[in-house]
Design a protein around this motif. Structure first.
Motif, PDB file in Angstrom:
ATOM      1  N   GLU A  84      -3.543   3.774   1.639  1.00 29.55           N
ATOM      2  CA  GLU A  84      -4.279   3.253   0.485  1.00 29.55           C
ATOM      3  C   GLU A  84      -3.838   1.813   0.253  1.00 29.55           C
ATOM      4  N   VAL A  85      -4.820   0.916   0.190  1.00 32.55           N
ATOM      5  CA  VAL A  85      -4.597  -0.509  -0.051  1.00 32.55           C
ATOM      6  C   VAL A  85      -5.627  -0.980  -1.064  1.00 32.55           C
ATOM      7  N   HIS A  86      -5.467  -2.196  -1.561  1.00 30.09           N
ATOM      8  CA  HIS A  86      -6.426  -2.731  -2.523  1.00 30.09           C
ATOM      9  C   HIS A  86      -7.844  -2.726  -1.951  1.00 30.09           C
ATOM     10  N   ALA A  87      -8.820  -2.470  -2.814  1.00 33.60           N
ATOM     11  CA  ALA A  87     -10.231  -2.516  -2.425  1.00 33.60           C
ATOM     12  C   ALA A  87     -10.535  -3.886  -1.838  1.00 33.60           C
ATOM     13  N   LEU A 130      -9.362   1.056  -4.614  1.00 30.34           N
ATOM     14  CA  LEU A 130      -8.684   1.141  -3.322  1.00 30.34           C
ATOM     15  C   LEU A 130      -9.653   1.230  -2.149  1.00 30.34           C
ATOM     16  N   ASP A 131      -9.192   0.761  -1.002  1.00 31.88           N
ATOM     17  CA  ASP A 131      -9.744   1.151   0.288  1.00 31.88           C
ATOM     18  C   ASP A 131      -8.813   2.241   0.799  1.00 31.88           C
ATOM     19  N   ILE A 132      -9.388   3.312   1.334  1.00 36.33           N
ATOM     20  CA  ILE A 132      -8.598   4.427   1.843  1.00 36.33           C
ATOM     21  C   ILE A 132      -8.862   4.515   3.339  1.00 36.33           C
ATOM     22  N   THR A 188      -5.978   7.182 -11.185  1.00 37.85           N
ATOM     23  CA  THR A 188      -5.648   6.010 -10.370  1.00 37.85           C
ATOM     24  C   THR A 188      -6.415   4.834 -10.945  1.00 37.85           C
ATOM     25  N   GLY A 200       0.833  -1.192   0.000  1.00 39.02           N
ATOM     26  CA  GLY A 200       0.000   0.000   0.000  1.00 39.02           C
ATOM     27  C   GLY A 200       0.865   1.238   0.000  1.00 39.02           C
TER      28      GLY A 200
END
Length: 123
Positions: free
Chosen positions: A98-101, A61-63, A57, A39
């Motif tokens: 920020e990481v993968h959804a 993402l999951d924020i 982008t 992330g």
């Protein structure tokens, strides 16, 4: 960095740090791939309301918004790529991850989850 959800083992995320204005502005824009366990950690000088967008982008993402006390203060899940919609929470954040959804849901990360940074100075 480690996220430690209640009643679950800690989750490790390999982070790239964005701690300058230029690095924070660019973020993950224009990238098409990111390892599943990776992330980007945005480090801001002070805790204050933060707002992100997904312009340029390509990765959903999951924020995760993290307060100065290093606890998650809010999450914007499954941010749609290539949009200008503001992603924010109603709490000041000093850090944003920020990481993968789907990461937050898959690992039980919620508001209040403690975060521990490894390899970063404790401020």
């Amino acid at each position: 960095m480690l996220l430690a959800p209640d009643d679950a083992p800690p989750v490790e995320v390999r982070v790239e740090v964005a701690d300058t204005p230029a690095a924070r502005q660019r973020g993950l824009m224009f990238r098409r791939h990111m390892p599943r366990d990776a992330g980007m950690l945005f480090v801001f000088p002070h805790a204050e309301p933060q707002s992100f967008w997904m312009r340029n982008t390509f990765i959903a993402l999951d924020i995760l918004f993290i307060g100065a006390d290093r606890r998650v203060v809010g999450i914007s899940e499954d941010a749609t790529p290539l949009t200008d919609d503001a992603r924010a929470v109603d709490a000041p954040a000093r850090y944003v991850l920020e990481v993968h959804a789907g990461f937050a849901r898959a690992h039980g990360i919620t508001t209040g989850t403690p975060v521990r940074f490894t390899g970063l100075p404790e401020e």
